[in-house]
Design a protein around this motif. Sequence first.
Motif, PDB file in Angstrom:
ATOM      1  N   VAL A  38       0.842  -1.200   0.000  1.00 16.58           N
ATOM      2  CA  VAL A  38       0.000   0.000   0.000  1.00 16.58           C
ATOM      3  C   VAL A  38       0.877   1.251   0.000  1.00 16.58           C
ATOM      4  CG1 VAL A  38      -1.716   1.316   1.319  1.00 16.58           C
ATOM      5  CG2 VAL A  38      -1.910  -1.178   1.145  1.00 16.58           C
ATOM      6  N   TYR A  39       1.890   1.233   0.826  1.00 18.74           N
ATOM      7  CA  TYR A  39       2.751   2.405   1.027  1.00 18.74           C
ATOM      8  C   TYR A  39       3.505   2.789  -0.248  1.00 18.74           C
ATOM      9  CZ  TYR A  39       6.192   5.405   3.361  1.00 18.74           C
ATOM     10  OH  TYR A  39       6.978   6.467   3.735  1.00 18.74           O
ATOM     11  N   ARG A  40       3.949   1.800  -1.013  1.00 20.19           N
ATOM     12  CA  ARG A  40       4.862   2.066  -2.129  1.00 20.19           C
ATOM     13  C   ARG A  40       4.176   2.324  -3.462  1.00 20.19           C
ATOM     14  NH1 ARG A  40       9.578  -2.539  -1.234  1.00 20.19           N
ATOM     15  NH2 ARG A  40      10.618  -1.544   0.545  1.00 20.19           N
ATOM     16  N   ASN A  41       2.897   2.020  -3.575  1.00 19.16           N
ATOM     17  CA  ASN A  41       2.256   2.048  -4.888  1.00 19.16           C
ATOM     18  C   ASN A  41       1.087   3.025  -4.926  1.00 19.16           C
ATOM     19  OD1 ASN A  41       3.600  -0.303  -6.426  1.00 19.16           O
ATOM     20  ND2 ASN A  41       3.052  -1.224  -4.469  1.00 19.16           N
ATOM     21  N   TRP A  42       1.081   3.857  -5.961  1.00 21.63           N
ATOM     22  CA  TRP A  42      -0.060   4.745  -6.195  1.00 21.63           C
ATOM     23  C   TRP A  42      -1.296   3.909  -6.525  1.00 21.63           C
ATOM     24  CZ3 TRP A  42      -0.849  10.103  -6.200  1.00 21.63           C
ATOM     25  CH2 TRP A  42      -1.996  10.569  -6.866  1.00 21.63           C
ATOM     26  N   PHE A  65     -12.217  -8.480   3.383  1.00 19.82           N
ATOM     27  CA  PHE A  65     -10.997  -7.759   3.021  1.00 19.82           C
ATOM     28  C   PHE A  65     -10.365  -8.192   1.700  1.00 19.82           C
ATOM     29  CE2 PHE A  65     -11.314  -7.376   7.666  1.00 19.82           C
ATOM     30  CZ  PHE A  65     -11.404  -5.997   7.734  1.00 19.82           C
ATOM     31  N   THR A  66     -11.079  -8.985   0.901  1.00 18.43           N
ATOM     32  CA  THR A  66     -10.617  -9.208  -0.471  1.00 18.43           C
ATOM     33  C   THR A  66     -10.741  -7.890  -1.231  1.00 18.43           C
ATOM     34  OG1 THR A  66     -11.205 -11.558  -0.501  1.00 18.43           O
ATOM     35  CG2 THR A  66     -11.052 -10.435  -2.630  1.00 18.43           C
ATOM     36  N   ILE A  67      -9.665  -7.481  -1.867  1.00 17.06           N
ATOM     37  CA  ILE A  67      -9.667  -6.172  -2.534  1.00 17.06           C
ATOM     38  C   ILE A  67     -10.309  -6.284  -3.914  1.00 17.06           C
ATOM     39  CG2 ILE A  67      -7.697  -5.283  -1.246  1.00 17.06           C
ATOM     40  CD1 ILE A  67      -5.900  -5.945  -3.591  1.00 17.06           C
ATOM     41  N   HIS A  68     -11.012  -5.208  -4.308  1.00 13.54           N
ATOM     42  CA  HIS A  68     -11.712  -5.165  -5.583  1.00 13.54           C
ATOM     43  C   HIS A  68     -11.460  -3.828  -6.284  1.00 13.54           C
ATOM     44  CE1 HIS A  68     -13.927  -8.859  -4.718  1.00 13.54           C
ATOM     45  NE2 HIS A  68     -14.214  -8.371  -3.523  1.00 13.54           N
ATOM     46  N   LYS A  69     -11.578  -3.859  -7.580  1.00 10.27           N
ATOM     47  CA  LYS A  69     -11.380  -2.653  -8.380  1.00 10.27           C
ATOM     48  C   LYS A  69     -12.310  -1.535  -7.895  1.00 10.27           C
ATOM     49  CE  LYS A  69     -11.464  -0.988 -13.157  1.00 10.27           C
ATOM     50  NZ  LYS A  69     -11.653  -1.350 -14.587  1.00 10.27           N
ATOM     51  N   GLY A  70     -11.731  -0.339  -7.758  1.00 10.21           N
ATOM     52  CA  GLY A  70     -12.500   0.819  -7.325  1.00 10.21           C
ATOM     53  C   GLY A  70     -12.327   1.166  -5.867  1.00 10.21           C
ATOM     54  N   GLN A  71     -11.788   0.232  -5.077  1.00 11.40           N
ATOM     55  CA  GLN A  71     -11.561   0.509  -3.660  1.00 11.40           C
ATOM     56  C   GLN A  71     -10.253   1.272  -3.457  1.00 11.40           C
ATOM     57  OE1 GLN A  71     -11.684  -3.563  -2.232  1.00 11.40           O
ATOM     58  NE2 GLN A  71     -13.801  -3.341  -1.524  1.00 11.40           N
ATOM     59  N   VAL A  72     -10.070   1.782  -2.254  1.00 10.31           N
ATOM     60  CA  VAL A  72      -8.847   2.474  -1.853  1.00 10.31           C
ATOM     61  C   VAL A  72      -8.379   1.874  -0.537  1.00 10.31           C
ATOM     62  CG1 VAL A  72      -7.840   4.683  -1.121  1.00 10.31           C
ATOM     63  CG2 VAL A  72      -9.463   4.613  -3.032  1.00 10.31           C
ATOM     64  N   ALA A  73      -7.091   1.643  -0.411  1.00  8.95           N
ATOM     65  CA  ALA A  73      -6.517   1.163   0.854  1.00  8.95           C
ATOM     66  C   ALA A  73      -5.587   2.233   1.398  1.00  8.95           C
ATOM     67  CB  ALA A  73      -5.755  -0.139   0.633  1.00  8.95           C
ATOM     68  N   ILE A  74      -5.517   2.350   2.727  1.00  6.44           N
ATOM     69  CA  ILE A  74      -4.586   3.295   3.342  1.00  6.44           C
ATOM     70  C   ILE A  74      -3.827   2.620   4.479  1.00  6.44           C
ATOM     71  CG2 ILE A  74      -6.032   5.290   2.793  1.00  6.44           C
ATOM     72  CD1 ILE A  74      -6.744   5.483   5.769  1.00  6.44           C
ATOM     73  N   THR A  75      -2.641   3.133   4.758  1.00  4.16           N
ATOM     74  CA  THR A  75      -1.881   2.679   5.921  1.00  4.16           C
ATOM     75  C   THR A  75      -2.512   3.266   7.179  1.00  4.16           C
ATOM     76  OG1 THR A  75      -0.345   4.539   5.698  1.00  4.16           O
ATOM     77  CG2 THR A  75       0.243   2.499   4.578  1.00  4.16           C
ATOM     78  N   LYS A  76      -2.672   2.446   8.190  1.00  7.88           N
ATOM     79  CA  LYS A  76      -3.393   2.878   9.393  1.00  7.88           C
ATOM     80  C   LYS A  76      -2.504   2.973  10.630  1.00  7.88           C
ATOM     81  CE  LYS A  76      -5.865   0.265  12.063  1.00  7.88           C
ATOM     82  NZ  LYS A  76      -5.541   0.795  13.426  1.00  7.88           N
ATOM     83  N   ASP A  83       4.001   8.294   8.057  1.00  8.25           N
ATOM     84  CA  ASP A  83       3.713   7.103   7.252  1.00  8.25           C
ATOM     85  C   ASP A  83       2.271   6.629   7.391  1.00  8.25           C
ATOM     86  OD1 ASP A  83       6.305   7.070   6.358  1.00  8.25           O
ATOM     87  OD2 ASP A  83       7.015   5.697   7.915  1.00  8.25           O
ATOM     88  N   ILE A  84       1.449   7.398   8.091  1.00  4.65           N
ATOM     89  CA  ILE A  84       0.043   7.035   8.294  1.00  4.65           C
ATOM     90  C   ILE A  84      -0.824   7.748   7.261  1.00  4.65           C
ATOM     91  CG2 ILE A  84      -1.912   7.422   9.847  1.00  4.65           C
ATOM     92  CD1 ILE A  84      -0.131   6.730  12.150  1.00  4.65           C
ATOM     93  N   GLY A  85      -1.823   7.027   6.749  1.00  3.98           N
ATOM     94  CA  GLY A  85      -2.763   7.624   5.802  1.00  3.98           C
ATOM     95  C   GLY A  85      -2.288   7.625   4.366  1.00  3.98           C
ATOM     96  N   ASN A 134      -2.337  14.928  12.345  1.00  2.00           N
ATOM     97  CA  ASN A 134      -2.853  15.541  13.572  1.00  2.00           C
ATOM     98  C   ASN A 134      -3.837  14.651  14.317  1.00  2.00           C
ATOM     99  OD1 ASN A 134      -1.389  17.972  13.295  1.00  2.00           O
ATOM    100  ND2 ASN A 134      -2.910  18.774  11.855  1.00  2.00           N
ATOM    101  N   ASN A 135      -4.414  13.676  13.626  1.00  2.00           N
ATOM    102  CA  ASN A 135      -5.407  12.813  14.268  1.00  2.00           C
ATOM    103  C   ASN A 135      -4.867  11.442  14.639  1.00  2.00           C
ATOM    104  OD1 ASN A 135      -8.419  13.963  14.245  1.00  2.00           O
ATOM    105  ND2 ASN A 135      -7.337  14.777  12.460  1.00  2.00           N
ATOM    106  N   ALA A 136      -3.596  11.199  14.342  1.00  3.06           N
ATOM    107  CA  ALA A 136      -2.992   9.932  14.743  1.00  3.06           C
ATOM    108  C   ALA A 136      -2.761   9.932  16.246  1.00  3.06           C
ATOM    109  CB  ALA A 136      -1.675   9.722  13.999  1.00  3.06           C
ATOM    110  N   SER A 137      -3.161   8.872  16.904  1.00  5.47           N
ATOM    111  CA  SER A 137      -2.968   8.764  18.346  1.00  5.47           C
ATOM    112  C   SER A 137      -1.791   7.840  18.638  1.00  5.47           C
ATOM    113  CB  SER A 137      -4.230   8.215  19.019  1.00  5.47           C
ATOM    114  OG  SER A 137      -4.549   6.934  18.502  1.00  5.47           O
TER     115      SER A 137
END
Length: 435
Positions: A38-42, A65-76, A83-85, A134-137
């Motif tokens: 997720v982190y390395r790829n647009w 959590f099977t990924i499908h076309k049209g979805q977006v994943a982010i680092t949490k 490195d978050i978001g 700013n919202n990362a805890s």
Amino acid sequence: MEFSKYRLGDIADIKISGVDKKTTPGEQSVRLCNFVDVYRNWAITKELYDSFMVATANDNEISDFTIHKGQVAITKDSETRDDIGIATYISDDFEEPVVLGYHTALIAPNEDIILGKYLNALLHTKYFHDYWYNNASGSGMRYTLSELSMRNAVVLLPSIDTQRIASGFLSSIDKKIAINRRINERLEGMAKLLYDYWFVQFEFPNEEGKPYKSSGGKMVWNEKLKREIPEGWEVKKLNDFLLASENGDWGDECDLRDSVKVNCVRGADIIDLMSAPERYLSNKKKDKLLREHDIIVEVSGGSPIQATGRCNYVSKEVLEMYDNKLTCSNFCKFLRLSNMEYAAFFYYLWRLFYDNGNMFHYESKTSGIKNLQIDALLSEYWYVPPIHLASIFQKTSTMLFAKMDNDKKESNCLTSLRDFLLPMLMNGQVEIKEK
């Protein structure tokens, strides 16, 4: 341009993944799209399938959590807030299940309101970077985003047609970057394969152009190496390949009297050498400037799972990019070959040692920092191929390095263009007209 205001949770389904990397009996085998992917790829494409690790997941995890076309994943979750978001767009469906791994979140947008491609671009803007930051805890070793903070993120959206045009333009830039990356992976694979074939399997061409060992080429026992090597090959210490093994220099961040502006390769930059920050190096330390064919080696680092000893090769193209004013930090050393015909051979030999985990045997640790005992490593013996073989390999590798570095430079320019246009496209300062 008119914008409509939403909360992200009102226009997208957000799920936090907890799928780990373990292989558990009774669960289904899947490919895992991890934090690093997720982190390395647009964008996540079909071409990445073989690079995903194999793990297992239960039926509920596969369903959610099977990924499908049209979805977006982010680092949490991450060790640092920066490195978050980080987002990536799922641009393809996969024939076999690809499941999103833990420390990430999966976002399925309502595409009547927001397109996945546009959401991905939006999440790469400075606005969202600052919001996630700013919202990362958390503190110290781990920061995280809560599901509530993700749902409450404010999103300003233009019409679907405007989203489609803007995100399509940005995606076309990323496609070219991805193509360059795949080309470079194949070129790198070609160089490593040739090294392995000639200098590990000893199947270099004999006088008749046939593979040496499998065509009956004579192998002789070498007592120092405790192995057979081709007849006539020399054996010497690794240090005997080198003219110099020198520490780098951090340089100074501000302009000092009697100094020269340089770029400094740190451990974090050693993978591609294209993002070395600017420093000022005293004119008295000009011997720290790198030359073509030098090999930069990371000799100090803190990663518990990664050995020190990562390296990279300084090509003419890299030096030209920095106007021949490049150095490395004092967490690194540069190795300079006494005979440049052996530079590529020595570089891939070092890569072989690193990839096989041999560097772990030459590490010491003080105060959490691991140090490569490079002098001990350089005192080891290795075989030396004939100069004519090393020279052919050098010429071939030099051509491949030039192509790879030019592709990296082009990708960096495209990335800068994308990052420059991104906020203006998102806030309506720039519009792209469809022909």
